[in-house]
Design an enzyme around this catalytic site. Structure first.
Site, PDB file in Angstrom:
ATOM      1  N   SER A 139       0.831  -1.213   0.000  1.00 45.37           N
ATOM      2  CA  SER A 139       0.000   0.000   0.000  1.00 45.37           C
ATOM      3  C   SER A 139       0.860   1.256   0.000  1.00 45.37           C
ATOM      4  O   SER A 139       2.016   1.245   0.428  1.00 45.37           O
ATOM      5  CB  SER A 139      -0.894   0.021   1.232  1.00 45.37           C
ATOM      6  OG  SER A 139      -1.704  -1.130   1.271  1.00 45.37           O
TER       7      SER A 139
HETATM    8  N1  SAH Z   1      -0.767  -4.840   4.184  1.00 45.53           N
HETATM    9  C1  SAH Z   1      -0.095  -4.883   2.907  1.00 45.53           C
HETATM   10  C2  SAH Z   1      -1.071  -4.778   1.762  1.00 45.53           C
HETATM   11  C3  SAH Z   1      -1.192  -6.070   1.068  1.00 45.53           C
HETATM   12  S1  SAH Z   1      -2.357  -6.061  -0.267  1.00 45.53           S
HETATM   13  C4  SAH Z   1       0.953  -3.794   2.866  1.00 45.53           C
HETATM   14  O1  SAH Z   1       1.562  -3.515   3.847  1.00 45.53           O
HETATM   15  O2  SAH Z   1       1.232  -3.224   1.857  1.00 45.53           O
HETATM   16  C5  SAH Z   1      -3.714  -6.916   0.466  1.00 45.53           C
HETATM   17  C6  SAH Z   1      -3.470  -8.322   0.891  1.00 45.53           C
HETATM   18  O3  SAH Z   1      -4.695  -8.836   1.385  1.00 45.53           O
HETATM   19  C7  SAH Z   1      -3.044  -9.279  -0.217  1.00 45.53           C
HETATM   20  O4  SAH Z   1      -1.809  -9.839   0.115  1.00 45.53           O
HETATM   21  C8  SAH Z   1      -4.140 -10.316  -0.258  1.00 45.53           C
HETATM   22  O5  SAH Z   1      -3.703 -11.622  -0.540  1.00 45.53           O
HETATM   23  C9  SAH Z   1      -4.682 -10.217   1.149  1.00 45.53           C
HETATM   24  N2  SAH Z   1      -6.025 -10.769   1.350  1.00 45.53           N
HETATM   25  C10 SAH Z   1      -7.132 -10.652   0.578  1.00 45.53           C
HETATM   26  N3  SAH Z   1      -8.166 -11.343   1.116  1.00 45.53           N
HETATM   27  C11 SAH Z   1      -7.700 -11.892   2.281  1.00 45.53           C
HETATM   28  C12 SAH Z   1      -8.278 -12.719   3.291  1.00 45.53           C
HETATM   29  N4  SAH Z   1      -9.539 -13.140   3.243  1.00 45.53           N
HETATM   30  N5  SAH Z   1      -7.500 -13.087   4.328  1.00 45.53           N
HETATM   31  C13 SAH Z   1      -6.207 -12.693   4.424  1.00 45.53           C
HETATM   32  N6  SAH Z   1      -5.596 -11.932   3.489  1.00 45.53           N
HETATM   33  C14 SAH Z   1      -6.335 -11.518   2.437  1.00 45.53           C
END
Ligand code: SAH
Length: 289
Positions: A139
């Site tokens: 993000s």
């Molecule tokens: N927190 C991260 C952002 C990752 S993008 C950062 O620091 O940049 C969002 C993430 O959510 C992805 O890796 C995706 O696989 C995860 N995601 C989506 N649905 C999910 C679920 N039901 N449980 C756990 N993770 C999930």
């Protein structure tokens, strides 16, 4: 959830794994994953170079959340090499509207470049989301700061749950402002990537879990704060149920059009909800892969 689970909680210090872990570098192209209505300023700070840099060393469970302290274990010169771009990034996020000093200090402390491919180091401290593989992104610093600020009430954050560990960046930032952080990822290789990215930071108050975050983490609930890094059409019921009374939950909600939503649990079966600015996140998906 069908696949085998790690023993939980999983202290990062106990994790061992192959050293050269990173997958092939994706193209160094910024993606609009978490673009919001904030004013952008993408002036590029000097690109960090070299191997390991470290910043965050938050307080462990049971301790009051400390202001982030740089780890003493890695070379100070390495750490200093990214100080200026990290400071510039936090100052930019402050200009974009994030006011909380503890959140800004955490953004300044966590070495974001450690969570991305080396090919994209030049963009590590710009306000863009970047690819981390598996069609997911790290993000934007602004949205990380904004959501954590929304999560914080007036008092200290005790137990926090993050859904969507991704590469682990936001979890590291959260660990600087909360006493205990639990983060769940549904994509196994990203869970492994986050472990590997976070290992050198030795964050004692962060636990990673592989699983479906839509189910929450009932064995650790209730939480004082829950933050979702992926957007669903609505906030899963299990997460609402795992909030302590008075707890806050911050989540992107929607499909093509998404807004940040902040929910506060006001009673055993009462929640209030505010819809805030527009945003753009990857989808929240059920199950594990
Ligand atoms: N927190 C991260 C952002 C990752 S993008 C950062 O620091 O940049 C969002 C993430 O959510 C992805 O890796 C995706 O696989 C995860 N995601 C989506 N649905 C999910 C679920 N039901 N449980 C756990 N993770 C999930």
């Amino acid at each position: 959830m069908s696949e085998k689970r790690s023993t939980f909680p999983l202290p990062l210090s106990s994790v061992t794994g192959p050293a050269g872990r990173k997958p092939a570098a994706p193209a160094p192209v910024a993606t609009p994953q978490t673009a919001t209505q904030n004013a952008r300023s993408n002036s590029q700070p000097p690109a960090p170079r070299g191997p390991a840099y470290v910043g965050a060393a938050p307080g462990g469970p049971g301790k009051a959340p400390a202001q982030p302290q740089p780890q003493q274990t890695l070379a100070r010169s390495d750490q200093m090499a990214t100080e200026a771009p990290r400071r510039a990034m936090a100052a930019r996020v402050a200009r974009q509207g994030v006011k909380d000093g503890q959140v800004l200090a955490a953004l300044e402390t966590v070495p974001r470049h450690l969570f991305i491919e080396q090919a994209m180091y030049a963009q590590a401290y710009t306000d863009v989301s970047l690819p981390i593989g598996h069609n997911q992104t790290i993000s934007q610093p602004y949205i990380v700061g904004r959501m954590i600020e929304l999560l914080k009430g007036r008092g200290p954050l005790r137990r926090v749950l993050e859904i969507g560990t991704g590469c682990g960046y936001q979890a590291a930032v959260l660990s600087c402002v909360a006493q205990e952080v639990y983060s769940i990822e549904r994509i196994k290789p990203l869970h492994e990537l986050a472990k590997s990215n976070l290992r050198p930071l030795r964050i004692a108050n962060l636990r990673l879990q592989y699983g479906d975050g839509m189910l929450g983490l009932s064995q650790v609930a209730p939480f004082d704060g829950i933050i979702l890094a992926a957007a669903g059409l609505e906030v899963p019921r299990a997460l609402l149920e795992q909030m302590a009374i008075g707890a806050r939950l911050v989540a992107p909600v929607g499909a093509q059009v998404q807004h940040l939503q902040r929910i506060i649990r006001t009673g055993t079966s009462e929640w209030t909800s505010e819809t805030l600015e527009s945003c753009h996140f990857v989808p929240l998906r059920p199950g594990t892969v």
